[in-house]
Design a protein around this motif. Structure first.
Motif, PDB file in Angstrom:
ATOM      1  N   PHE A 109      -4.359  -5.174  31.624  1.00  0.00           N
ATOM      2  CA  PHE A 109      -4.580  -5.610  30.246  1.00  0.00           C
ATOM      3  C   PHE A 109      -3.974  -6.985  30.019  1.00  0.00           C
ATOM      4  CE2 PHE A 109      -0.765  -3.015  30.329  1.00  0.00           C
ATOM      5  CZ  PHE A 109       0.137  -3.602  29.442  1.00  0.00           C
ATOM      6  N   ALA A 110      -4.464  -7.650  28.985  1.00  0.00           N
ATOM      7  CA  ALA A 110      -4.082  -9.021  28.626  1.00  0.00           C
ATOM      8  C   ALA A 110      -4.566 -10.046  29.645  1.00  0.00           C
ATOM      9  CB  ALA A 110      -2.565  -9.145  28.421  1.00  0.00           C
ATOM     10  N   VAL A 111      -5.497  -9.647  30.523  1.00  0.00           N
ATOM     11  CA  VAL A 111      -6.058 -10.586  31.495  1.00  0.00           C
ATOM     12  C   VAL A 111      -7.582 -10.658  31.382  1.00  0.00           C
ATOM     13  CG1 VAL A 111      -4.144 -10.373  33.121  1.00  0.00           C
ATOM     14  CG2 VAL A 111      -6.081  -8.796  33.291  1.00  0.00           C
ATOM     15  N   GLY A 112      -8.105 -10.218  30.263  1.00  0.00           N
ATOM     16  CA  GLY A 112      -9.543 -10.243  30.023  1.00  0.00           C
ATOM     17  C   GLY A 112      -9.823  -9.914  28.576  1.00  0.00           C
ATOM     18  N   ASP A 113     -11.088  -9.721  28.243  1.00  0.00           N
ATOM     19  CA  ASP A 113     -11.446  -9.446  26.852  1.00  0.00           C
ATOM     20  C   ASP A 113     -11.374  -7.963  26.509  1.00  0.00           C
ATOM     21  OD1 ASP A 113     -13.655  -8.472  28.190  1.00  0.00           O
ATOM     22  OD2 ASP A 113     -15.138  -9.591  27.011  1.00  0.00           O
TER      23      ASP A 113
ATOM     24  N   ALA B 209      -4.771 -19.374  32.560  1.00  0.00           N
ATOM     25  CA  ALA B 209      -5.543 -18.383  33.302  1.00  0.00           C
ATOM     26  C   ALA B 209      -4.948 -18.172  34.688  1.00  0.00           C
ATOM     27  CB  ALA B 209      -6.998 -18.815  33.392  1.00  0.00           C
ATOM     28  N   SER B 210      -4.520 -19.254  35.332  1.00  0.00           N
ATOM     29  CA  SER B 210      -3.959 -19.133  36.685  1.00  0.00           C
ATOM     30  C   SER B 210      -2.648 -18.344  36.663  1.00  0.00           C
ATOM     31  CB  SER B 210      -3.750 -20.511  37.298  1.00  0.00           C
ATOM     32  OG  SER B 210      -2.842 -21.288  36.532  1.00  0.00           O
TER      33      SER B 210
ATOM     34  N   LEU C 144      -8.535  -8.975  43.995  1.00  0.00           N
ATOM     35  CA  LEU C 144      -8.209  -8.851  42.571  1.00  0.00           C
ATOM     36  C   LEU C 144      -8.310 -10.204  41.880  1.00  0.00           C
ATOM     37  CD1 LEU C 144      -7.129  -7.137  40.179  1.00  0.00           C
ATOM     38  CD2 LEU C 144      -4.816  -7.802  40.916  1.00  0.00           C
ATOM     39  N   GLY C 145      -7.789 -11.243  42.528  1.00  0.00           N
ATOM     40  CA  GLY C 145      -7.860 -12.578  41.942  1.00  0.00           C
ATOM     41  C   GLY C 145      -9.285 -13.017  41.681  1.00  0.00           C
ATOM     42  N   ALA C 146     -10.203 -12.641  42.588  1.00  0.00           N
ATOM     43  CA  ALA C 146     -11.609 -12.991  42.410  1.00  0.00           C
ATOM     44  C   ALA C 146     -12.268 -12.132  41.342  1.00  0.00           C
ATOM     45  CB  ALA C 146     -12.347 -12.836  43.742  1.00  0.00           C
ATOM     46  N   GLU C 147     -11.776 -10.904  41.181  1.00  0.00           N
ATOM     47  CA  GLU C 147     -12.376  -9.975  40.222  1.00  0.00           C
ATOM     48  C   GLU C 147     -12.033 -10.314  38.783  1.00  0.00           C
ATOM     49  OE1 GLU C 147     -12.291  -5.141  39.285  1.00  0.00           O
ATOM     50  OE2 GLU C 147     -11.354  -5.936  41.109  1.00  0.00           O
ATOM     51  N   LEU C 148     -10.826 -10.780  38.547  1.00  0.00           N
ATOM     52  CA  LEU C 148     -10.369 -11.040  37.187  1.00  0.00           C
ATOM     53  C   LEU C 148     -10.862 -12.392  36.677  1.00  0.00           C
ATOM     54  CD1 LEU C 148      -6.653  -9.801  37.382  1.00  0.00           C
ATOM     55  CD2 LEU C 148      -8.670  -8.537  36.577  1.00  0.00           C
ATOM     56  N   ASP C 149     -11.045 -12.477  35.374  1.00  0.00           N
ATOM     57  CA  ASP C 149     -11.431 -13.727  34.727  1.00  0.00           C
ATOM     58  C   ASP C 149     -10.553 -13.917  33.492  1.00  0.00           C
ATOM     59  OD1 ASP C 149     -12.750 -16.037  33.992  1.00  0.00           O
ATOM     60  OD2 ASP C 149     -14.400 -14.987  33.001  1.00  0.00           O
ATOM     61  N   PRO C 150      -9.271 -14.226  33.704  1.00  0.00           N
ATOM     62  CA  PRO C 150      -8.326 -14.314  32.573  1.00  0.00           C
ATOM     63  C   PRO C 150      -8.646 -15.493  31.658  1.00  0.00           C
ATOM     64  CG  PRO C 150      -7.188 -14.198  34.697  1.00  0.00           C
ATOM     65  CD  PRO C 150      -8.615 -14.508  34.977  1.00  0.00           C
TER      66      PRO C 150
ATOM     67  N   LEU D  52       0.247 -13.281  37.813  1.00  0.00           N
ATOM     68  CA  LEU D  52       1.040 -12.140  37.348  1.00  0.00           C
ATOM     69  C   LEU D  52       0.336 -10.819  37.636  1.00  0.00           C
ATOM     70  CD1 LEU D  52       2.415 -13.479  33.934  1.00  0.00           C
ATOM     71  CD2 LEU D  52       3.627 -13.277  36.111  1.00  0.00           C
ATOM     72  N   ALA D  53      -0.981 -10.812  37.549  1.00  0.00           N
ATOM     73  CA  ALA D  53      -1.723  -9.589  37.878  1.00  0.00           C
ATOM     74  C   ALA D  53      -1.529  -9.222  39.345  1.00  0.00           C
ATOM     75  CB  ALA D  53      -3.202  -9.776  37.563  1.00  0.00           C
ATOM     76  N   LYS D  54      -1.514 -10.220  40.217  1.00  0.00           N
ATOM     77  CA  LYS D  54      -1.279  -9.961  41.630  1.00  0.00           C
ATOM     78  C   LYS D  54       0.140  -9.443  41.868  1.00  0.00           C
ATOM     79  CE  LYS D  54      -4.561 -13.445  43.350  1.00  0.00           C
ATOM     80  NZ  LYS D  54      -4.699 -14.679  44.172  1.00  0.00           N
ATOM     81  N   VAL D  55       1.110  -9.990  41.154  1.00  0.00           N
ATOM     82  CA  VAL D  55       2.488  -9.499  41.250  1.00  0.00           C
ATOM     83  C   VAL D  55       2.554  -8.038  40.823  1.00  0.00           C
ATOM     84  CG1 VAL D  55       4.829  -9.734  40.326  1.00  0.00           C
ATOM     85  CG2 VAL D  55       3.528 -11.774  40.951  1.00  0.00           C
ATOM     86  N   LEU D  56       1.866  -7.725  39.729  1.00  0.00           N
ATOM     87  CA  LEU D  56       1.844  -6.345  39.235  1.00  0.00           C
ATOM     88  C   LEU D  56       1.204  -5.406  40.248  1.00  0.00           C
ATOM     89  CD1 LEU D  56       0.868  -7.037  35.520  1.00  0.00           C
ATOM     90  CD2 LEU D  56       2.996  -5.978  36.291  1.00  0.00           C
ATOM     91  N   LEU D  57       0.139  -5.856  40.900  1.00  0.00           N
ATOM     92  CA  LEU D  57      -0.508  -5.022  41.907  1.00  0.00           C
ATOM     93  C   LEU D  57       0.454  -4.691  43.037  1.00  0.00           C
ATOM     94  CD1 LEU D  57      -3.060  -3.713  43.112  1.00  0.00           C
ATOM     95  CD2 LEU D  57      -3.552  -5.914  44.203  1.00  0.00           C
TER      96      LEU D  57
END
Length: 293
Positions: A217-221, A263-264, A249-255, A269-274
């Motif tokens: 969450f907080a990385v997309g709409d 966005a970067s 994951l980095g390719a999948e997300l569109d923050p 941070l999403a990768k860190v969370l993973l």
């Protein structure tokens, strides 16, 4: 600034609330906890003609466990979920996540139905519903609809709920044997909106993840149920496999980019969370190499 003038009606039942919503259409807004609605009105972001207060409808409150299903009424407050022994036993991900929602004053008034209907993409509860594979129950005058949480959220502050319908409850499967969960979010301060967050539910068998749902969450709409999870199930996870999943994951997300983070940064941070999630689920500290925050 204060809200524009509006009419007020206190609904006496779900049927009464639906009658009011049908009669007034887009001009009506539902008031449950009011923790999102009232600030938006005071800022003149929305100016409803009629407020339909559903706060006294007793049938919309409460937590019930029947078999392996946990049903939560839409008016159940965050604080009730936080203190519930049933939630702690059967959906502990919720117990952990709710402690991160805003501050006690908000949790004392805010409701689960209000949070889900508001659909803030940085909110914790929508992501938890997706991670838990919950069903959102909606009622209209034509009857009841049951929508999977992953399909309920359709965009920023947008859901499958129409202006003439009422969110009445959510149902989620009770945790199974070998169930484990993970929740964490990055925010400027505790209680602030998340910059990036992850709610995850998994089944771990030995040293292997047998089933995994990753809801960012907080990385997309809207909450993002990551397809990357498929790369991590039913396999022995090595640093190389985790690195491959992180790249996917980095390719999948569109923050998005805003004043809180680029966005970067959100993607990082999403990768860190993973990495932290997989490390925690498997109790393998060697996998927590998500990089600096």
């Amino acid at each position: 600034m204060k809200a524009a003038a509006f009419a007020y009606a206190r609904a006496t039942s779900v049927s009464n609330a639906l009658e009011l919503l049908v009669a007034h259409g887009e001009g009506a807004k539902v008031l449950s906890g009011g923790q999102s609605l009232m600030p938006a009105m005071n800022l003149r972001l929305i100016s409803p003609e009629l407020i339909v207060d559903i706060g006294e409808i007793a049938e919309l409150r409460g937590i019930a466990v029947t078999g392996n299903i946990v049903r939560i009424g839409a008016l159940t407050r965050h604080v009730d979920l936080l203190r519930s022994p049933e939630i702690a036993a059967h959906a502990p991900l919720l117990t952990e996540a709710i402690a991160h929602i805003a501050h006690p004053a908000i949790r004392n008034r805010g409701t689960i139905g209000g949070s889900l209907a508001h659909a803030d993409p940085a909110s914790e509860l929508p992501a938890c519903m997706v991670a838990l594979n919950a069903i959102i129950i909606i009622r209209g005058q034509a009857g009841e609809r049951r929508i999977a949480a992953r399909d309920f959220f359709t965009g920023i502050y947008e859901t499958a709920l129409s202006a003439q319908e009422l969110l009445v409850a959510v149902e989620l499967p009770a945790v199974r044997e070998n169930s484990v969960h993970f929740f964490h979010e990055f925010a400027r301060r505790h209680g602030d909106y998340a910059i990036a967050g992850l709610a995850a539910q998994a089944i771990v068998e030995g040293e292997v993840i047998a089933d995994l749902r990753l809801a960012f969450f907080a990385v997309g709409d809207r909450p993002i149920l990551a397809k990357t999870a498929e790369k991590l199930v039913k396999t022995t996870i090595t640093p190389a496999i985790l690195s491959e999943a992180s790249t996917a994951l980095g390719a999948e997300l569109d923050p998005h980019h805003d004043q809180q983070a680029s966005a970067s940064m959100r993607r990082h941070l999403a990768k860190v969370l993973l990495a932290r999630c997989v490390s925690a689920l498997l109790r393998r500290p060697d996998l927590d190499a998500g990089g600096p925050v």
